[in-house]
Scaffold this motif. Structure first.
Motif, PDB file in Angstrom:
ATOM      1  N   ALA A   1      45.749  32.932  40.902  1.00 36.19           N
ATOM      2  CA  ALA A   1      46.841  34.440  41.568  1.00 36.19           C
ATOM      3  C   ALA A   1      48.438  34.019  40.771  1.00 36.19           C
ATOM      4  CB  ALA A   1      46.980  34.321  42.706  1.00 36.19           C
ATOM      5  N   LEU A   2      48.200  35.602  39.712  1.00 35.56           N
ATOM      6  CA  LEU A   2      49.334  35.130  38.422  1.00 35.56           C
ATOM      7  C   LEU A   2      50.154  36.313  38.664  1.00 35.56           C
ATOM      8  CD1 LEU A   2      49.950  33.305  35.933  1.00 35.56           C
ATOM      9  CD2 LEU A   2      48.721  34.694  34.402  1.00 35.56           C
ATOM     10  N   GLY A   3      51.151  35.589  39.086  1.00 33.09           N
ATOM     11  CA  GLY A   3      52.577  36.794  39.007  1.00 33.09           C
ATOM     12  C   GLY A   3      52.533  37.760  40.466  1.00 33.09           C
ATOM     13  N   CYS A   4      51.301  38.242  41.092  1.00 35.72           N
ATOM     14  CA  CYS A   4      51.242  38.112  41.761  1.00 35.72           C
ATOM     15  C   CYS A   4      51.778  38.444  43.249  1.00 35.72           C
ATOM     16  CB  CYS A   4      50.125  38.975  41.786  1.00 35.72           C
ATOM     17  SG  CYS A   4      48.896  37.981  42.610  1.00 35.72           S
ATOM     18  N   ARG A   5      51.926  38.817  44.528  1.00 33.89           N
ATOM     19  CA  ARG A   5      51.677  38.557  46.062  1.00 33.89           C
ATOM     20  C   ARG A   5      50.349  38.463  46.834  1.00 33.89           C
ATOM     21  NH1 ARG A   5      54.279  41.429  49.454  1.00 33.89           N
ATOM     22  NH2 ARG A   5      54.279  43.594  48.446  1.00 33.89           N
ATOM     23  N   LEU A   6      50.313  37.533  47.279  1.00 35.20           N
ATOM     24  CA  LEU A   6      49.389  37.890  48.015  1.00 35.20           C
ATOM     25  C   LEU A   6      49.003  38.488  49.501  1.00 35.20           C
ATOM     26  CD1 LEU A   6      46.973  34.449  46.557  1.00 35.20           C
ATOM     27  CD2 LEU A   6      46.524  36.517  46.200  1.00 35.20           C
ATOM     28  N   SER A   7      49.266  39.986  49.236  1.00 37.99           N
ATOM     29  CA  SER A   7      49.036  40.858  50.033  1.00 37.99           C
ATOM     30  C   SER A   7      47.942  40.709  51.025  1.00 37.99           C
ATOM     31  CB  SER A   7      49.719  42.253  49.508  1.00 37.99           C
ATOM     32  OG  SER A   7      48.752  43.131  49.181  1.00 37.99           O
ATOM     33  N   GLU A   8      48.366  41.216  52.720  1.00 38.65           N
ATOM     34  CA  GLU A   8      47.128  41.789  52.976  1.00 38.65           C
ATOM     35  C   GLU A   8      45.655  42.526  52.489  1.00 38.65           C
ATOM     36  OE1 GLU A   8      49.417  45.332  54.145  1.00 38.65           O
ATOM     37  OE2 GLU A   8      49.707  42.929  53.483  1.00 38.65           O
ATOM     38  N   ARG A   9      46.340  43.664  51.897  1.00 39.44           N
ATOM     39  CA  ARG A   9      45.572  44.626  50.540  1.00 39.44           C
ATOM     40  C   ARG A   9      44.668  43.626  49.803  1.00 39.44           C
ATOM     41  NH1 ARG A   9      47.718  50.753  50.894  1.00 39.44           N
ATOM     42  NH2 ARG A   9      48.040  50.743  53.141  1.00 39.44           N
ATOM     43  N   THR A  10      45.778  42.746  49.289  1.00 46.50           N
ATOM     44  CA  THR A  10      44.629  42.064  47.797  1.00 46.50           C
ATOM     45  C   THR A  10      43.923  40.996  48.920  1.00 46.50           C
ATOM     46  OG1 THR A  10      46.727  42.465  46.453  1.00 46.50           O
ATOM     47  CG2 THR A  10      45.284  40.060  45.706  1.00 46.50           C
ATOM     48  N   LEU A  11      44.052  40.338  49.687  1.00 45.51           N
ATOM     49  CA  LEU A  11      43.634  38.981  50.117  1.00 45.51           C
ATOM     50  C   LEU A  11      42.017  40.004  50.856  1.00 45.51           C
ATOM     51  CD1 LEU A  11      45.463  37.369  52.460  1.00 45.51           C
ATOM     52  CD2 LEU A  11      45.025  35.817  50.201  1.00 45.51           C
TER      53      LEU A  11
ATOM     54  N   GLY B   1      39.917  41.217  49.371  1.00 48.04           N
ATOM     55  CA  GLY B   1      38.916  41.524  48.205  1.00 48.04           C
ATOM     56  C   GLY B   1      38.822  40.125  48.101  1.00 48.04           C
ATOM     57  N   LEU B   2      39.137  39.119  48.785  1.00 46.54           N
ATOM     58  CA  LEU B   2      39.198  37.980  48.493  1.00 46.54           C
ATOM     59  C   LEU B   2      38.042  36.800  49.909  1.00 46.54           C
ATOM     60  CD1 LEU B   2      42.371  36.714  47.316  1.00 46.54           C
ATOM     61  CD2 LEU B   2      40.197  37.389  45.798  1.00 46.54           C
ATOM     62  N   GLY B   3      36.957  35.794  49.247  1.00 44.72           N
ATOM     63  CA  GLY B   3      36.135  35.028  49.903  1.00 44.72           C
ATOM     64  C   GLY B   3      36.728  34.185  50.085  1.00 44.72           C
ATOM     65  N   LYS B   4      35.735  32.592  50.763  1.00 46.86           N
ATOM     66  CA  LYS B   4      36.881  31.300  50.962  1.00 46.86           C
ATOM     67  C   LYS B   4      36.017  30.854  49.765  1.00 46.86           C
ATOM     68  CE  LYS B   4      35.335  31.433  55.358  1.00 46.86           C
ATOM     69  NZ  LYS B   4      34.158  30.881  56.754  1.00 46.86           N
ATOM     70  N   THR B   5      37.703  31.254  48.185  1.00 45.32           N
ATOM     71  CA  THR B   5      37.756  30.384  47.450  1.00 45.32           C
ATOM     72  C   THR B   5      38.720  29.261  47.015  1.00 45.32           C
ATOM     73  OG1 THR B   5      36.890  30.992  45.017  1.00 45.32           O
ATOM     74  CG2 THR B   5      39.004  32.338  46.743  1.00 45.32           C
ATOM     75  N   THR B   6      38.864  28.992  45.936  1.00 47.65           N
ATOM     76  CA  THR B   6      39.685  28.090  46.021  1.00 47.65           C
ATOM     77  C   THR B   6      41.143  28.533  45.064  1.00 47.65           C
ATOM     78  OG1 THR B   6      38.897  25.780  46.060  1.00 47.65           O
ATOM     79  CG2 THR B   6      41.224  26.193  44.686  1.00 47.65           C
TER      80      THR B   6
ATOM     81  N   VAL C   1      56.209  33.495  48.145  1.00 45.54           N
ATOM     82  CA  VAL C   1      55.811  34.143  48.502  1.00 45.54           C
ATOM     83  C   VAL C   1      53.918  33.278  48.256  1.00 45.54           C
ATOM     84  CG1 VAL C   1      56.467  35.915  47.781  1.00 45.54           C
ATOM     85  CG2 VAL C   1      55.331  35.045  46.158  1.00 45.54           C
ATOM     86  N   LEU C   2      54.157  31.989  47.792  1.00 48.28           N
ATOM     87  CA  LEU C   2      53.394  31.478  47.299  1.00 48.28           C
ATOM     88  C   LEU C   2      52.343  30.610  48.494  1.00 48.28           C
ATOM     89  CD1 LEU C   2      54.968  28.818  44.630  1.00 48.28           C
ATOM     90  CD2 LEU C   2      53.056  30.613  44.568  1.00 48.28           C
ATOM     91  N   GLN C   3      51.387  31.490  48.603  1.00 50.23           N
ATOM     92  CA  GLN C   3      50.393  30.333  49.430  1.00 50.23           C
ATOM     93  C   GLN C   3      48.757  30.332  48.980  1.00 50.23           C
ATOM     94  OE1 GLN C   3      49.174  34.223  52.027  1.00 50.23           O
ATOM     95  NE2 GLN C   3      49.912  35.882  50.765  1.00 50.23           N
ATOM     96  N   GLY C   4      48.779  29.375  48.190  1.00 51.12           N
ATOM     97  CA  GLY C   4      47.906  29.540  47.488  1.00 51.12           C
ATOM     98  C   GLY C   4      47.385  27.603  48.159  1.00 51.12           C
ATOM     99  N   ASP C   5      46.313  26.709  47.726  1.00 46.80           N
ATOM    100  CA  ASP C   5      45.489  25.621  47.726  1.00 46.80           C
ATOM    101  C   ASP C   5      46.638  25.257  47.130  1.00 46.80           C
ATOM    102  OD1 ASP C   5      43.417  26.512  49.822  1.00 46.80           O
ATOM    103  OD2 ASP C   5      42.173  27.610  47.716  1.00 46.80           O
ATOM    104  N   ILE C   6      46.295  25.341  45.647  1.00 43.48           N
ATOM    105  CA  ILE C   6      47.753  24.791  44.834  1.00 43.48           C
ATOM    106  C   ILE C   6      48.373  25.633  44.411  1.00 43.48           C
ATOM    107  CG2 ILE C   6      47.834  23.809  42.495  1.00 43.48           C
ATOM    108  CD1 ILE C   6      44.878  22.842  42.614  1.00 43.48           C
TER     109      ILE C   6
END
Length: 532
Positions: A273-283, A285-290, A300-305
């Motif tokens: 996730a490059l230069g973005c917020r992981l908003s509720e709308r973006t999330l 579209g995501l499954g269980k992934t790293t 705003v950082l909320q990744g595994d890394i």
């Protein structure tokens, strides 16, 4: 420069603006900011007189999005400053770099409940990166210089300077204007682990956000993903950073995302996730992934890394990577690219909005498109194929009705060689229609399409689904073509399906303001997401 020479604070501020490359500002004058206007009048910086302060800040927002630089807007104290709030919040939600300067009552009257005295800096504090309540002329100079330093090197968004009237007129030593503030580089953390994960990934996906644009990294991103054959999905404001007709572009991900982008989000073994917020709308579209999340804004950082860096810096670090073969992954995604087409081939009268908007977009592929908020917004987002950064401009994070018309002014002034197409509903248009005066005065080549369903369509749809029926959504509209004519703008009304495409093309050839009212079916709703 003579040591000890004095200069009025307002003149110093204008000189800094010019030295920082500001050639154009948007605003509306008032008593407490007149010293700054006087200094502007004597400078080469162009001021665009908007007809409302909300229009000024939305225009500065559109200008910033269209250039990738800083937009500047001005307003006076009290009512003028508070009229900026909507647009500042809009820019804050989408991380748009704005410099907002408000005048204020003189320091001797502050806090005494005098005419137009309100705590302006406190109002702006929650919707800006910084809101500076200036007390002295030296502070005004230093804070303006600091604002530019922060916007050039840090996370982006609005920065507000609130300056009392008497401070503008006080003098400072000219030497304060010299030099730049030193930027202390913050080391990147989390990078090594991120790079190892990326090299081992067989099904990677990059989700590009607006940070790619603000950091000037569009070309770097394109070179990187093409070289390594990495698929790219985007958030709303980053659409077009890789042309959406490119084989590696999957389009928008999330709530209104394409089937290909959301399939990739669900199936990827690694998401960057490059230069973005992981908003509720973006999330959505995501499954269980790293997830490797890269952003300058630590909050705003909320990744595994998590990697605190701007997009350009991170892409430079990635240039040395050796990726796994992604051919099988790309073949899997290719199967989904043509799915989920929106039907537009209706011959009904009144026009179906999806057909009308599709014909507008098809006939204006070379234009920049500005979108307002309303039911038409969904059709534009579902049907548009965005082929360049900022090719589709709208407020994805806040979504105020009335954004489109003044934003189109800023976009047109930022990109004067391009035609601008505005798609706006009959409700949103009437919130900021006074800016037609600016479009007419400057003869901006903006084609305004009013999608007229004679109601607040999306609100009516929610009411019918969840609240027992419509209430207070019908609009008693004016004659929009006659209204445009009163501002010396030509226009026409379209009722039939076969009339629209030719009229769009004719309007674009004119290279001047034009308004087309498109009457559409009031009973045609949009496909609603599974949220309330």
């Amino acid at each position: 420069m003579t040591n000890g020479a004095r200069i009025a604070c307002a003149q110093g501020l204008v000189r800094i603006l010019k030295e920082e490359g500001v050639n154009l500002v948007f605003g509306h004058p008032g008593e407490q900011i007149l010293p700054l206007y006087q200094a502007l009048h004597r400078s080469p910086i162009r001021h665009v007189l908007m007809r409302h302060e909300q229009g000024a800040v939305h225009a500065a927002d559109g200008y910033a999005r269209a250039t990738g630089g800083v937009g500047v807007c001005l307003a006076s104290a009290g009512p003028g400053a508070l009229n900026l709030v909507m647009g500042v919040a809009t820019a804050y939600k989408d991380s748009v770099p704005l410099l907002v300067i408000t005048g204020d009552v003189s320091t001797e009257f502050k806090g005494q409940n005098t005419f137009q005295d309100v705590p302006q800096a406190q109002v702006f504090q929650p919707i800006t990166l910084h809101s500076y309540d200036v007390k002295k002329p030296e502070e005004a100079i230093s804070k303006l210089k600091k604002a530019f330093m922060l916007l050039k090197t840090g996370k982006t968004g609005p920065i507000h300077l609130n300056i009392p009237k008497n401070v503008f007129s006080q003098t400072v030593d000219e030497s304060l204007l010299d030099g730049e503030l030193e930027y202390v580089h913050i080391p990147i953390y989390g990078l090594d682990e991120a790079l190892k994960l990326m090299e081992s990934s067989h099904k990677p996906l990059i989700i590009a956000g607006a940070g790619v644009i603000w950091s000037g990294a569009v070309e770097k991103l394109q070179e990187f993903v093409i070289k390594n054959e990495i698929p790219v999905a985007t958030t709303y404001p980053a659409r077009g950073v890789l042309p959406e007709d490119h084989p590696l572009s999957l389009g928008l991900i999330g709530l209104r995302g394409t089937e290909a982008a959301n399939h990739a989000g669900a199936g990827a073994d690694l998401v960057v996730a490059l230069g973005c917020r992981l908003s509720e709308r973006t999330l959505k579209g995501l499954g269980k992934t790293t997830i490797i999340h890269v952003n300058l804004d630590e909050e705003v950082l909320q990744g595994d890394i998590n990697v605190k860096a701007d997009a350009a810096e991170f892409l430079e670090k990635m240039s040395r990577l050796r990726f796994q073969d992604t051919g099988k992954w790309l073949n899997e995604l290719q199967k989904y690219r043509s799915h989920h087409q929106v039907a537009t081939g209706y011959d009904d009268t009144p026009l179906k909005p999806q057909r009308a908007i599709n014909e507008i977009l098809e006939a204006s592929k070379e234009a920049l498109v500005v979108n307002d908020a309303g039911s038409h917004t969904t059709w534009v987002n579902l049907l548009a194929v965005v082929r360049e950064p900022s090719g589709l401009i709208f407020s994805g994070g806040f979504g105020p009705m009335g954004y489109g018309l003044p934003a189109a002014v800023g976009v047109s002034l930022a990109r004067p060689k391009r035609s601008v197409v505005l798609v706006v509903g009959d409700g949103g248009f009437q919130m900021t229609l006074q800016e037609l005066a600016v479009i007419s005065e400057l003869q901006l080549p903006i084609i305004i399409f009013i999608i007229n369903n004679q109601e607040l369509g999306i609100i009516k749809q929610w009411q019918e689904l969840y609240y027992g029926g419509p209430y207070q959504v019908a609009l008693e509209n004016p004659n929009f073509v006659a209204l445009a004519a009163s501002y010396h703008i030509d226009g026409q009304r379209v009722l039939e399906p076969d009339q629209l495409s030719a009229r769009v093309q004719k309007a674009l050839i004119l290279k001047k303001p034009y308004l087309i009212e498109v009457v559409v079916d009031p009973d045609e709703g949009i496909p609603l997401p599974e949220v309330v």
